[in-house]
Design a protein around this motif. Sequence first.
Motif, PDB file in Angstrom:
ATOM      1  N   UNK A  20       0.879  -1.197   0.092  1.00 18.94           N
ATOM      2  CA  UNK A  20       0.158   0.009   0.007  1.00 18.94           C
ATOM      3  C   UNK A  20       0.768   1.405   0.042  1.00 18.94           C
ATOM      4  N   UNK A  21       2.121   1.232   0.393  1.00 23.11           N
ATOM      5  CA  UNK A  21       2.970   2.404   0.412  1.00 23.11           C
ATOM      6  C   UNK A  21       3.663   2.625  -0.959  1.00 23.11           C
ATOM      7  N   UNK A  22       3.681   1.707  -1.981  1.00 25.62           N
ATOM      8  CA  UNK A  22       4.346   1.706  -2.886  1.00 25.62           C
ATOM      9  C   UNK A  22       4.218   3.062  -3.901  1.00 25.62           C
ATOM     10  N   UNK A  23       3.140   3.791  -3.775  1.00 24.18           N
ATOM     11  CA  UNK A  23       2.852   4.819  -4.843  1.00 24.18           C
ATOM     12  C   UNK A  23       3.314   6.151  -3.968  1.00 24.18           C
ATOM     13  N   UNK A  24       3.965   6.322  -3.167  1.00 23.03           N
ATOM     14  CA  UNK A  24       4.299   7.463  -2.401  1.00 23.03           C
ATOM     15  C   UNK A  24       4.973   8.230  -3.155  1.00 23.03           C
ATOM     16  N   UNK A  25       4.918   9.456  -2.856  1.00 21.06           N
ATOM     17  CA  UNK A  25       5.328  10.670  -3.826  1.00 21.06           C
ATOM     18  C   UNK A  25       7.014  10.704  -3.501  1.00 21.06           C
ATOM     19  N   UNK A  26       7.817  11.210  -4.538  1.00 20.60           N
ATOM     20  CA  UNK A  26       9.233  11.254  -4.312  1.00 20.60           C
ATOM     21  C   UNK A  26       9.560  12.092  -3.101  1.00 20.60           C
ATOM     22  N   UNK A  27       8.660  13.232  -2.838  1.00 17.44           N
ATOM     23  CA  UNK A  27       8.978  14.177  -1.662  1.00 17.44           C
ATOM     24  C   UNK A  27       8.723  13.465  -0.618  1.00 17.44           C
ATOM     25  N   UNK A  28       7.544  12.624  -0.510  1.00 18.28           N
ATOM     26  CA  UNK A  28       7.270  11.877   0.953  1.00 18.28           C
ATOM     27  C   UNK A  28       8.369  10.720   1.246  1.00 18.28           C
ATOM     28  N   UNK A  29       8.703  10.317  -0.025  1.00 21.02           N
ATOM     29  CA  UNK A  29       9.810   9.226   0.390  1.00 21.02           C
ATOM     30  C   UNK A  29      11.010   9.976   1.043  1.00 21.02           C
ATOM     31  N   UNK A  30      11.619  10.881   0.301  1.00 19.69           N
ATOM     32  CA  UNK A  30      12.500  11.587   0.606  1.00 19.69           C
ATOM     33  C   UNK A  30      12.624  12.133   2.209  1.00 19.69           C
ATOM     34  N   UNK A  31      11.675  12.581   2.430  1.00 14.20           N
ATOM     35  CA  UNK A  31      11.587  13.043   3.875  1.00 14.20           C
ATOM     36  C   UNK A  31      11.354  11.815   4.826  1.00 14.20           C
ATOM     37  N   UNK A  32      10.659  10.797   4.306  1.00 16.85           N
ATOM     38  CA  UNK A  32      10.570   9.746   5.303  1.00 16.85           C
ATOM     39  C   UNK A  32      12.103   8.878   5.449  1.00 16.85           C
ATOM     40  N   UNK A  33      12.561   8.897   4.298  1.00 12.59           N
ATOM     41  CA  UNK A  33      13.992   8.353   4.478  1.00 12.59           C
ATOM     42  C   UNK A  33      14.955   9.215   5.209  1.00 12.59           C
ATOM     43  N   UNK A  34      14.791  10.555   5.014  1.00 16.59           N
ATOM     44  CA  UNK A  34      15.650  11.407   5.930  1.00 16.59           C
ATOM     45  C   UNK A  34      15.456  10.944   7.427  1.00 16.59           C
ATOM     46  N   UNK A  35      14.194  11.013   7.823  1.00 14.03           N
ATOM     47  CA  UNK A  35      13.724  10.811   9.094  1.00 14.03           C
ATOM     48  C   UNK A  35      14.038   9.194   9.538  1.00 14.03           C
ATOM     49  N   UNK A  36      14.121   8.246   8.796  1.00 11.17           N
ATOM     50  CA  UNK A  36      14.620   6.982   8.895  1.00 11.17           C
ATOM     51  C   UNK A  36      16.275   7.112   9.480  1.00 11.17           C
TER      52      UNK A  36
END
Length: 557
Positions: free
Chosen positions: A147-163
């Motif tokens: 269900x998380x496969x189609x996250x936007x680039x921005x959202x992915x960048x932000x989440x990865x940074x938080x990771x």
Amino acid sequence: MITEEKKEDKSLNFIEEIIEADLQSGKYQEIVTRFPPEPNGYLHIGHATSICLNFGLTNKFPGYTNLRFDDTNPVTEDTEYVDSIKADIRWLGFEWKNELYASDYFDTLYEFALRFINAGLAYVDDSTSEEIATLKGTPTEPGKDSPYRNRSVEENLALFEQMKNGEFPDGSRTLRAKIDMAHMNMLMRDPILYRIKHAHHHRTGNKWCIYPMYDFAHGQSDSIENVTHSICTMEFAPHRELYDWLIDKLEIYPSHQYEFARRNLNYTVTSKRKLRQLVEEGHVSGWDDPRMPTISGMRRRGFTAASIRDFCDRIGVARRENMIDVGLLEFCVREDLDKKALRRMAVLDPLKLVITNFPEGVTEMCHSENNPEDIEAGMREIPFSREVYIEKEDFMEVPAKKYFRLAPGKMVRLKGAYIIQCDDFVKDENGEITEVLCSFIENSKSGQDTTGINVKGTLHWVSANHAVPVEVRLYDRLFSVENVSTEEGDFKDYINPESLNIITGYAEPALADTKPGDSFQFLRKGYFATDPDSTTEKPVFNRTVTLRDNWAKSGDK
Ligand code: ATP
Ligand code: MG
């Protein structure tokens, strides 16, 4: 580098054929290989085959080999292992060009991950590992998109940074490549690239709490290092597609992966995880216990580097996995030690022999070759006197057929000394033979024998007065079944309870002066190496291997 002369040219193995073709076509001017251990244990005989292969290729063809620690798993890794791995490779006779660490690339790998996210080829997945597994499908059924496969680039960048910044607990999120959940190759179904692990790393300390997965570290490291031929074991064959995909998408140096079959030895285990269990649970004395198939254990046992290289050479490289007989390894060490080891006499199961016509209190010096295979090794002196020890098994009250050793009325030669004849023997109240009475034959001394008497048996012996008590550690196979991994239940249930037998023997005085690492042939008994536990008061010897070999034709030497 191996300094000894190369063996005669044999036909090329399949990896050498590939390399030769690559050099001939001009694809490469030189090749680069690497040995990539994970520093989570000591190296074993399986690793030795990979070391000999990788370093052997760049000894044979132009190019060089790097040592790269594949240290992306902080929990199990340690600098103790790093140090032992380096020592073992050097001892085997190889020197790497560069000492490298996958952890040195953590910044670069992080940048690579950002590139994937920016290209829409990676996403942060909040699924648990169970959910990921359920959605993965089976080899015959396609998987389903997360269900998380189609996250936007921005959202992915932000989440990865938080990771990266440590805002999420272990296992709560992963970064996955966006490939194809219906791919025929299960490893291509959106493989995990990064995981969260709040753990101290032996080199990067607490800098990172996300770590790249094997697939996102190994190929990228190969590429960063311009490895031309990345050689690994067969279980990684299905990973090759992902290896190529990642390199292709990143447009970085195209390293290529080649697989060869793992090498397993019978009657032992070659898995660091299992070897660690043996150490941690005290089934052996340590990683270098002489029964262990580790390089350090084998070294302590008395195996030579040349014999291990020869073994790896003989088993060669194959595509199909098979079990190698430990007998071949033993054959290789016998061959090598036969050329190198000094000959000495030691009696392991003593029986006293009194030479009644030899004067009491007199010591006569005998001489014997240090190594009949090597004239330059010279001669040594051995004291002879009225009382000597021989092996219990070298005397029989009633000799069996074809028994050419000592028996009442029979003659034998004491090696390097006189021919003796057995006159009588003494028994104790239990019927045990405690003493054999003999007389020596005048003028029969080795090298000066004018008697013309021909005896069929030659025995090793030690003068009782001059004997040095020594501890001798006799080893047998660590496991009592041939193929440990196919047995049911816990592998430790198959440990051979008789794998170590410690005895006290009597050695000739020359053996008092020995240091760890020395190797000897104890005449008629086998090859023995001085253990690090050895002291001047009490020398300690490990039996490397017996003399008998069931690989080549020969028997007793
Ligand atoms: P283990 O299962 O013992 O931990 P591993 O493969 O995980 O082995 P690594 O440190 O990752 O250990 O291995 C370093 C290199 O040695 C790899 O390229 C691996 O393929 C190779 N290797 C390990 N075991 C064997 C083996 N039994 N035969 C041949 N090569 C091996
Ligand atoms: Mg591994």
